[in-house]
Design an enzyme around this catalytic site. Structure first.
Site, short mmCIF file in Angstrom:
data_model
loop_
_atom_site.label_atom_id
_atom_site.label_comp_id
_atom_site.label_asym_id
_atom_site.label_seq_id
_atom_site.Cartn_x
_atom_site.Cartn_y
_atom_site.Cartn_z
N HIS A 1 -48.19 -31.23 -10.05
CA HIS A 1 -47.01 -30.47 -9.65
C HIS A 1 -46.42 -29.77 -10.87
CE1 HIS A 1 -46.48 -32.30 -5.72
NE2 HIS A 1 -46.21 -33.50 -6.19
N HIS B 1 -44.66 -40.56 -9.77
CA HIS B 1 -43.48 -39.70 -9.94
C HIS B 1 -42.49 -39.90 -8.80
CE1 HIS B 1 -46.47 -37.34 -7.71
NE2 HIS B 1 -45.46 -36.70 -7.13
N CYS C 1 -41.10 -26.34 -6.56
CA CYS C 1 -42.28 -27.13 -6.88
C CYS C 1 -43.52 -26.33 -6.53
CB CYS C 1 -42.28 -28.44 -6.10
SG CYS C 1 -43.75 -29.45 -6.40
MN MN Z 1 -45.93 -35.53 -5.32
#
Ligand code: MN
Length: 149
Positions: A69, A103, A117
């Site tokens: 990401h 995360h 994102c």
């Molecule tokens: Mn993720």
């Protein structure tokens, strides 16, 4: 989605013609108070750009996966866990999440957190932590204080 090349921003972190979606199907993973908008999701691109907003006190799923990401905070304040790092984040901070890295994002108790994102269009499904993964993460007091399983 509109055919216009320009989608105007609207009040409240919305954009013309962009639907406000659930973060994930309810019950599919633990999370609290997040919305999702797919801002750029063109078939001809290999990536998507999404906007997530976590309401004050909310959090994303603690997860990891093969895909990476790239995150840019657009509004508010919060904190993130990436790997073994817990850090406060605010407007215009960048967060890079490598493959297979645990995360989680949290909004502050008194502030929403909104972020862009970037992600591969075709991607693997997130993996949730097992009890032993959680135990290993919680061995670090800073992570233990942060995570919301
Ligand atoms: Mn993720």
């Amino acid at each position: 989605m509109s055919d216009s090349p320009v989608l105007r921003s609207l009040p409240g972190q919305r954009w013309e013609g962009i639907d406000l979606l659930d973060y994930k199907p309810s019950g599919s993973a633990p999370f609290k108070s997040i919305s999702r908008q797919v801002l750029i999701g063109d078939d001809t691109l290999a990536c998507e750009l999404r906007y997530f907003e976590i309401a004050a006190g909310g959090h994303s799923t603690l997860e990891r996966h093969e895909h990476a990401h790239g995150v840019l905070v657009l509004s508010g304040r919060g904190a993130c866990l990436v790997g073994r790092d817990v850090a406060p984040i605010g407007v215009q901070d960048l967060v890079r999440i490598p493959p297979w890295t645990w995360h989680q994002f949290r909004a502050d108790p008194d502030s929403a957190l909104g972020f862009l994102c970037m992600v591969n269009r075709e991607r693997d499904r997130p993996v949730l932590p097992t009890e032993s993964d959680l135990e290993a993460l919680r061995a670090d007091p800073a992570i233990a204080a942060f995570v919301r399983p």
